[in-house]
Design an enzyme around this catalytic site. Structure first.
Site, PDB file in Angstrom:
ATOM      1  N   HIS A 321     -26.465  61.067 -46.425  1.00  0.00           N
ATOM      2  CA  HIS A 321     -27.619  61.347 -45.577  1.00  0.00           C
ATOM      3  C   HIS A 321     -27.797  62.853 -45.360  1.00  0.00           C
ATOM      4  CE1 HIS A 321     -25.245  62.382 -41.968  1.00  0.00           C
ATOM      5  NE2 HIS A 321     -24.457  61.339 -42.244  1.00  0.00           N
ATOM      6  N   CYS A 339     -19.048  60.443 -43.886  1.00  0.00           N
ATOM      7  CA  CYS A 339     -20.288  60.393 -44.658  1.00  0.00           C
ATOM      8  C   CYS A 339     -20.364  61.575 -45.625  1.00  0.00           C
ATOM      9  CB  CYS A 339     -21.493  60.435 -43.721  1.00  0.00           C
ATOM     10  SG  CYS A 339     -21.697  58.932 -42.730  1.00  0.00           S
TER      11      CYS A 339
END
Length: 392
Positions: A321, A339
């Site tokens: 992301h 992430c």
């Protein structure tokens, strides 16, 4: 005298003929001329030569709803076959060209009684008939299954086929035998949970191929009195070959198309000094695409953090992301909570290119694959994957 003698002989002959024409069976029932009265059989009735048989047999219980009803005749030809339910509705079926076999062409219903009415004419020109009824199995429970990918989906080359059940089937082998994948790719089914069986190819799917799946589960005995509620099918398309590769110490996310490097994005991965915050090793897939996503992790002190262009790759919590707020670290150091962080423009560019089912290969981490994820098909090598099948 001679004329009277001849007359008596004629009368005697007529009486014998009359007796043959009106002979009766042992129960007093009149038999037709040329019927079962037979002086060569001691006057005993002779059965018609044609014989009608049926599967399921008359008076059968717990008949399989998936098996066809079959009516057959020997030494004759069928002239009429009807199989009806309690409401009088006829079961669809076809009579063979030679008139010897009738076979149903639709599944039967659970817990129903069906009645036969079949007629045939034998080689001796005598009619025969079969009547009676049978009953089908009545499940203690009917279990529904879902199938993914859905019809007309366009997915990446690592996309598994998943069949999920509302209740864990006890007879896993029976389930697998009811599943069919139409493809040229080599692959196998594997149970990754008590309620989920997946099919994955040995290698990534060939790009731009069409895959058809049949889960013919209606009528399948799942064990413990449970049966499949319905058949499920799907037809989907594999897209272009796109593979994402991240070697965490390099701080770079590379995208390959058809085996050649197409894009390279600077990234920041999970914090190296805390194994629990590492981006774990393994081959993941893009599971979902969310233009905006909200991240919460009370353990590490953040809630309601909004990020854009989020591609989920694991139910363990990992995403690819945008994190423009972390721009100073992207491409230089790993400091995320697991992430893969990209700059805003790069995250949007990757988001637009991604398909559900694209593989994401992560290496170089201290943290191994999160086996708690329900999309873990590619965490197994091929020989281990095959051991997850219930059909040996």
């Amino acid at each position: 005298m001679e004329r009277r003698t001849v007359f008596k002989a004629v009368l005697a002959t007529g009486a014998a003929a009359l007796a043959a024409a009106c002979s009766t069976s042992t129960d007093g029932t009149a038999l037709p001329l040329g019927g079962s009265g037979d002086s060569g059989n001691g006057g005993k009735p002779v059965d018609p030569v044609a014989k009608i048989t049926a599967t399921p047999a008359v008076n059968a219980k717990d008949a399989n709803v998936r098996e066809p009803v079959v009516v057959q005749v020997t030494d004759g030809k069928l002239s009429e076959v009807k199989v009806t339910d309690a409401d009088g509705d006829e079961v669809e079926g076809d009579l063979s060209a030679d008139g010897l076999t009738w076979k149903s062409s639709e599944p039967l219903g659970y817990g129903k009684t069906y009645t036969y009415s079949a007629k045939a004419t034998g080689a001796d020109q005598r009619p025969v008939e079969l009547t009676g009824s049978f009953a089908t199995v009545e499940p203690a429970k009917q279990v529904r299954a879902t199938l993914n990918p859905a019809d007309d989906a366009h997915v990446g080359v690592a996309m598994p086929i998943s069949v999920k059940f509302k209740q864990a089937p006890k007879d896993r082998a029976a389930v697998e035998k009811a599943l069919k994948v139409k493809t040229d790719a080599e692959g196998a089914w594997g149970w990754i949970s008590p309620t989920q069986v997946d099919w994955r190819p040995k290698e990534y799917w060939p790009e731009n191929t069409t895959v058809e799946v049949e889960a013919n589960l209606y009528g399948v005995d799942l064990g413990g009195g449970a049966y499949g509620k319905a058949d499920v099918t799907t037809k989907f398309k594999i897209g272009r070959n796109q593979v994402v590769k991240v070697h965490t110490p390099d701080h770079v996310m590379k995208v390959y198309r058809g085996g050649a490097e197409a894009k390279s994005y600077p990234c920041s991965n999970g914090l190296d000094s805390d194994v629990n915050r590492n981006t774990p090793n393994g081959t993941f897939i893009v599971m979902s695409k969310e233009p905006t996503a909200v991240f919460d992790n009370a353990r590490y002190g953040y809630t309601n953090v909004n990020k854009k262009w989020a591609c989920r790759i694991s139910n363990h919590g990992e995403y690819i992301h945008e994190n423009q707020d972390n721009a100073a670290a992207i491409g230089k150091t790993n400091n995320s909570h697991g992430c893969i962080n990209l700059l805003d423009a790069d995250a949007k560019d990757f988001f637009d290119s991604a398909l559900i089912g694209d593989p994401v290969e992560v290496t170089g981490s201290q943290l191994q694959s999160p086996t708690g994820s329900d999309v873990k098909d590619w965490f197994y090598d091929w020989s281990t994957w095959k051991t997850l099948s219930a059909v040996k």
